[in-house]
Scaffold this motif. Sequence first.
Motif, short mmCIF file in Angstrom:
data_model
loop_
_atom_site.label_atom_id
_atom_site.label_comp_id
_atom_site.label_asym_id
_atom_site.label_seq_id
_atom_site.Cartn_x
_atom_site.Cartn_y
_atom_site.Cartn_z
N GLU A 1 -8.73 -0.41 -5.70
CA GLU A 1 -7.66 -1.27 -5.18
C GLU A 1 -6.72 -0.47 -4.28
O GLU A 1 -6.33 -0.94 -3.21
N ASN A 2 -6.34 0.72 -4.72
CA ASN A 2 -5.42 1.52 -3.93
C ASN A 2 -6.03 1.92 -2.59
O ASN A 2 -5.36 1.89 -1.54
N ILE A 3 -7.30 2.30 -2.60
CA ILE A 3 -7.99 2.66 -1.36
C ILE A 3 -8.03 1.46 -0.42
O ILE A 3 -7.73 1.57 0.78
N THR A 4 -8.42 0.31 -0.95
CA THR A 4 -8.56 -0.89 -0.12
C THR A 4 -7.23 -1.31 0.47
O THR A 4 -7.12 -1.63 1.66
N ALA A 5 -6.19 -1.32 -0.36
CA ALA A 5 -4.88 -1.71 0.14
C ALA A 5 -4.40 -0.76 1.22
O ALA A 5 -3.80 -1.17 2.23
N SER A 6 -4.67 0.53 1.06
CA SER A 6 -4.22 1.51 2.05
C SER A 6 -4.90 1.28 3.40
O SER A 6 -4.28 1.47 4.45
N ILE A 7 -6.15 0.86 3.37
CA ILE A 7 -6.86 0.59 4.63
C ILE A 7 -6.22 -0.58 5.37
O ILE A 7 -5.97 -0.51 6.58
N PHE A 8 -5.92 -1.66 4.63
CA PHE A 8 -5.35 -2.83 5.30
C PHE A 8 -3.90 -2.60 5.72
O PHE A 8 -3.46 -3.14 6.74
N ARG A 9 -3.18 -1.77 4.99
CA ARG A 9 -1.84 -1.39 5.46
C ARG A 9 -1.96 -0.62 6.77
O ARG A 9 -1.18 -0.85 7.70
N SER A 10 -2.93 0.27 6.84
CA SER A 10 -3.12 1.04 8.07
C SER A 10 -3.54 0.16 9.23
O SER A 10 -3.29 0.50 10.40
N ALA A 11 -4.16 -0.99 8.90
CA ALA A 11 -4.58 -1.93 9.95
C ALA A 11 -3.47 -2.89 10.34
O ALA A 11 -3.69 -3.77 11.18
N GLY A 12 -2.28 -2.75 9.73
CA GLY A 12 -1.14 -3.55 10.14
C GLY A 12 -0.67 -4.60 9.17
O GLY A 12 0.30 -5.31 9.44
N ALA A 13 -1.32 -4.73 8.01
CA ALA A 13 -0.91 -5.75 7.04
C ALA A 13 0.31 -5.29 6.25
O ALA A 13 0.41 -4.11 5.89
N PRO A 14 1.26 -6.20 5.98
CA PRO A 14 2.37 -5.86 5.09
C PRO A 14 1.85 -5.48 3.70
O PRO A 14 0.73 -5.84 3.32
N ASP A 15 2.65 -4.78 2.94
CA ASP A 15 2.23 -4.27 1.64
C ASP A 15 1.68 -5.37 0.73
O ASP A 15 0.65 -5.20 0.08
N ASP A 16 2.40 -6.50 0.65
CA ASP A 16 1.99 -7.54 -0.30
C ASP A 16 0.66 -8.17 0.10
O ASP A 16 -0.20 -8.44 -0.75
N LEU A 17 0.44 -8.39 1.40
CA LEU A 17 -0.81 -9.00 1.85
C LEU A 17 -1.97 -8.02 1.68
O LEU A 17 -3.07 -8.41 1.29
N ALA A 18 -1.72 -6.74 1.98
CA ALA A 18 -2.76 -5.73 1.80
C ALA A 18 -3.18 -5.65 0.33
O ALA A 18 -4.37 -5.54 0.01
N GLN A 19 -2.20 -5.76 -0.57
CA GLN A 19 -2.51 -5.70 -2.00
C GLN A 19 -3.27 -6.93 -2.45
O GLN A 19 -4.17 -6.84 -3.29
N GLN A 20 -2.94 -8.10 -1.90
CA GLN A 20 -3.66 -9.31 -2.27
C GLN A 20 -5.13 -9.22 -1.87
O GLN A 20 -6.03 -9.59 -2.65
N VAL A 21 -5.38 -8.73 -0.66
CA VAL A 21 -6.77 -8.57 -0.23
C VAL A 21 -7.49 -7.59 -1.14
O VAL A 21 -8.63 -7.83 -1.58
N ALA A 22 -6.84 -6.49 -1.45
CA ALA A 22 -7.45 -5.48 -2.32
C ALA A 22 -7.75 -6.06 -3.70
O ALA A 22 -8.84 -5.82 -4.27
#
Length: 341
Positions: free
Chosen positions: A10-31
């Motif tokens: 989850e942490n790896i996945t969220a970090s990728i989407f944050r790096s792609a421009g997603a806000p923290d909460d949306l990146a975490q939801q995808v993860a």
Amino acid sequence: MPTFTQRELENITASIFRSAGAPDDLAQQVADVLVDNHMAGHDSHGILRIPEYLNSIQDGEIVPTARPEILQETPNSALITGHWALGQATGLFATELATKKAKANGVAVVSVVQAAHTGRLAAFTDRAAREDVVMFMAIGTVDRPMTAPYGGAAAVLGTNPVAFSLPNPAGAPVTLDIATSAIAAGKVKVAKARHESLPPDVILDKHGNPSVNPQDFLDGGFLLPFGGHKGYALAVIAELLSGPLIGAEAYPGVTARSGIFIFALDAQLFRPKSEYATALAHRLGQITGVPPAPGFEKVLVPGEPEAHTRAQRTANGIPIPDDTWTAVCAAARGVGLELHP
């Protein structure tokens, strides 16, 4: 083959989407959704999808900062636009709203337009069932058509999945989640990553010839409907519910997609929860109490295989095929993030 705990992935996945421009909460939801799919054993809808999603962000087909919005609603219904946000975030928003309305008013129907790829539907319907809500969800054709109609020799439908989840007070939700194609496109990609052949009679190559080579589908082939005319008919129903019924085609977007159709009802709508629980346990016991056929250990109900895999992966971690991990690392470098197993 690297192995990760649920939290690590989850942490790896969220970090990728944050790096792609997603806000923290949306990146975490995808993860949360992608890794939940791994926990259920459906690796075809896990981090395998990350390179695809990052490409869609780069191409403008997914807007990582966008958030879904309610366009119109009544106590029992809502029409939502996803604004081409990350599909998992849109799926959570829509199904959580449907769950809330069903618990408050008995039944609810919610539709979504301008929705990006949401992935495995049971990741959403299962959550509703754990809130004592029965949920049905259907999606029509997204991205490029990839499934031929029964009797047809060209692709015109998507995998057009449908999912049903019912609460089970004694255990995991009873869940059916299937593509109406003979195999999900993501499972073809998993077979390729694992260097495995496909079962017969699930794909044709671009020339219309039967094949068991995953690459033949990826090179322009197409899927077949499961069960012949029966799977095809179910695919058409999913298409019409999530397309013409909700007006998905009337909303502009970067791609031509059907929408999402969701129906939800409170599991206590017809009888008290205790009576429902007793009756459900009795009927499931009758079904699973049938003697197993040769080659089987026991009769399972829908949702049990996922529950077993979840327990195994909680204890032992989530294995990721080397090819998948290599592709994810390469995609992460494209957004400025260096990963290490």
